[in-house]
Design a protein around this motif. Structure first.
Motif, mmCIF file in Angstrom:
data_model
loop_
_atom_site.group_PDB
_atom_site.id
_atom_site.type_symbol
_atom_site.label_atom_id
_atom_site.label_comp_id
_atom_site.label_asym_id
_atom_site.label_seq_id
_atom_site.Cartn_x
_atom_site.Cartn_y
_atom_site.Cartn_z
ATOM 1 N N SER A 1 35.530 29.014 38.564
ATOM 2 C CA SER A 1 35.797 30.267 39.284
ATOM 3 C C SER A 1 36.577 31.245 38.407
ATOM 4 O O SER A 1 36.296 32.450 38.392
ATOM 5 C CB SER A 1 36.580 29.990 40.570
ATOM 6 N N CYS B 1 35.095 32.549 47.018
ATOM 7 C CA CYS B 1 33.863 32.673 46.230
ATOM 8 C C CYS B 1 32.754 33.330 47.041
ATOM 9 O O CYS B 1 31.985 34.142 46.513
ATOM 10 C CB CYS B 1 33.409 31.296 45.744
ATOM 11 N N TYR C 1 30.734 36.764 46.078
ATOM 12 C CA TYR C 1 29.265 36.749 46.011
ATOM 13 C C TYR C 1 28.666 37.894 46.824
ATOM 14 O O TYR C 1 27.776 38.616 46.346
ATOM 15 C CB TYR C 1 28.720 35.413 46.514
ATOM 16 N N TRP D 1 27.980 33.648 41.235
ATOM 17 C CA TRP D 1 28.959 33.455 42.305
ATOM 18 C C TRP D 1 28.363 32.714 43.497
ATOM 19 O O TRP D 1 29.087 32.026 44.226
ATOM 20 C CB TRP D 1 29.542 34.800 42.729
#
Length: 268
Positions: A9, A91, A95, A117
């Motif tokens: 990440s 996340c 995205y 992502w």
């Protein structure tokens, strides 16, 4: 697994910031400095990102195999569960943002970032599911498996995730080398060119198409002789206009060059 997910990440976030910076830089019109545009930056950045992500996956895979050989490792699954939930939400949010951004500005680089992502979100979901299973197992006769769950998850996600950066690197490196565009685009433009060749009775025609980032480089050469209908500059521009109108449906920026010659050697 938490280290892998967090590092993935973190690297994705750093590379996303780089991509957004490069995208803004590319949006500036500086034809005096960059007469052929800046689209080459897209495959260059994607290649760099792919190498970094692929290297991280390979490193993690080797480390996880070593952990299993050494007897696994223990994890505080309560804290791990909290981390996984936060990671899924974070996340997933990035995205959605990148996906909308990519659709808005039609950037190949940002679309790749969105896919990255999405993979990160799926990774976090997988980590969450894995830790839930581990918490269930620790109160059963299979609790001895818990020390292997963490490295096994790393091995599985590393094997699955390494495919994407490898494929991205191959595709972007082909663009750096100016390999021809995909068959669908090539066949489409070839058909258009051949129809114009017949209409104006050209002796032959040669078309070259390559994709670099979000741009198509299109070069078309028409070879004419005494039988060709093309006689003056206005007709040449008319042919160029026909080509331009015929390829409008192809959803890329286009660098189009249409040339005419009576000697085929200048077209090869």
């Amino acid at each position: 697994m938490i280290i892998f997910d967090g590092l993935y990440s973190f690297i994705s976030l750093a590379l996303t910031m780089l991509s957004l910076y490069i995208n803004n830089f590319m949006a500036k019109k500086e034809l005096d400095k960059y007469p052929f545009g800046k689209y080459i930056l897209e495959p260059l950045v994607i290649s760099l990102k792919s190498l970094i992500i692929g290297g991280m996956c390979l490193y993690s895979l080797i480390g996880a195999i070593q952990d299993i050989v050494n007897g696994g490792n223990s994890v505080e699954y309560g804290s791990a569960l909290i981390y996984s939930i936060v990671s899924v939400v974070g996340c997933g949010g990035v995205y959605i943002f990148m996906k909308k951004k990519g659709e808005k500005i039609s950037s190949e680089m940002v679309k790749v970032e969105a896919s990255q992502w999405l993979m990160d979100t799926l990774l976090s979901i997988g980590v969450l599911v894995g830790f839930v299973i581990a918490m269930i197992l620790r109160n059963t006769r299979f609790s001895w498996l818990n020390v292997y769950i963490d490295p096994m998850m790393v091995i599985m996600v590393s094997v699955v995730f390494i495919k994407m950066p490898i494929q991205s690197f191959i595709n972007s490196f082909k663009e750096i080398l100016c390999v021809k565009a995909n068959d669908e685009i090539n066949d489409d433009i070839y058909f258009i060119v051949k129809e114009i060749e017949k209409e104006y009775k050209f002796e032959d025609s040669i078309s070259r198409v390559s994709k670099i980032g979000g741009e198509l480089r299109i070069e078309i050469d028409f070879i004419y002789n005494e039988e060709s209908k093309l006689k003056d500059l206005d007709q040449m521009d008319c042919v160029r206009e026909k080509v331009y109108d015929a390829i409008k449906h192809i959803d890329y920026n286009k660098w189009l060059n249409v040339s005419f010659t009576g000697d085929k050697k200048w077209a090869i």
